[in-house]
Scaffold this active site. Sequence first.
Site, short mmCIF file in Angstrom:
data_model
loop_
_atom_site.label_atom_id
_atom_site.label_comp_id
_atom_site.label_asym_id
_atom_site.label_seq_id
_atom_site.Cartn_x
_atom_site.Cartn_y
_atom_site.Cartn_z
N ARG A 154 14.53 68.96 -40.54
CA ARG A 154 15.63 69.88 -40.80
C ARG A 154 15.05 71.18 -41.33
O ARG A 154 14.65 71.27 -42.48
CB ARG A 154 16.61 69.24 -41.79
N HIS B 290 20.47 71.42 -46.13
CA HIS B 290 21.33 70.28 -45.79
C HIS B 290 22.70 70.78 -45.36
O HIS B 290 23.25 70.34 -44.35
CB HIS B 290 21.45 69.36 -47.00
N TYR C 156 13.34 71.78 -53.45
CA TYR C 156 12.71 70.47 -53.30
C TYR C 156 11.65 70.40 -52.20
O TYR C 156 11.06 69.36 -51.98
CB TYR C 156 13.76 69.38 -53.07
#
Length: 375
Positions: free
Chosen positions: A266, A270, A279
């Site tokens: 990805r 998100h 992160y």
Amino acid sequence: MTPSDREATGLLTRPDDLVRLLDATGRRHANPEFDPWVADVDVDALVDLHREMVVVRRLDAEATALQRQGELALWPPLAGQEAAQIGSARALHDDDFVFSSYREHAIAWLRGVRPDELLSVWRGAAASGWDPYEKRMAIPNIIIGAQSLHAVGWAMGAKWEASSAASIAYFGDGATSEGDVNEALVFASSFDAPVVFFCQNNGWAISEPVGLQSKQPLARRADGFGMPGIRVDGNDVLAVLAVTRWALDRARRGEGPAFIEAVTYRMGPHTTADDPKRYRTDDDLAEWRERDPITRLHAFLAASGADMEAVDADAKAAADRAAAELRAGITAIPDPEPMSVFDHVYAEPNSHLERQRDRYARYLAMFDESAEGAR
């Protein structure tokens, strides 16, 4: 990202661990087992796959921009996962049924969903965007993994009716830790349901690496449910097409379910409410950009002697048309009437719903009275 961190993500992809027909440089690799499944895919077909990936990436970028401009409440980007979605969707037959999560915009595009139908839910203008029976695709499921149970139920029904159709359930790596997905795997295996479980392992269940969920490749979980599991390079559209054709074919022949783990990445957040920089590192993203699915197929087409000037012009024109249709479509979506929230909740009217409708109507009327008093 340190080597130990990289190991924790579960994304170390050894060439012998994945089905791969096109590598990151666009070089073709022979595979005696899966080459026959794409023997009919000529250069023209690959140009078509390239065009569709370019189009859906443009649609994704436009939708992200529309959210930033306040036209959408939220948007879950798919950038980086185009090959996994386009390749698998091209393997489907018209009578197959798709059960997806909320990121499979490319699947919807290939099933004939219009841009305004795709965006209406994310704009907050409708509870669902299209007729699932017409498109042979259920509306996106926000509840993580629940669509896997729906796919199995549909497949069991198709089997009982002696249909040759199969279903496919799309979900992410995070969904494999949900009870719904595991229950679906049990039912599918027990009843030899003609269903394919397609896991897009994009590395992150929102902000947690997949290595926190599984110490082994996710495809190996299929062993415990008595079905074949296979890992495929999810950035290789040709390999994804081959593997999905194989899985759907065995399902249609009555050999039961299969589990596909498409290892991809990805590239965006998100959702547009997420900040992936919290992160993951820029180095990690840069490493995966080198494996870009569109760039990979573009390189293979160039090496195959395709007229790349014409290929690029055709893809850009198609993307421009789709983007214009999307922007025109979103401005044409009407704001829903407040009472329409009760439409299509149940197949038949019932007293419980009528009581809620009556209360809400009186609530809205209270605001009208206040407005009258103010004037």
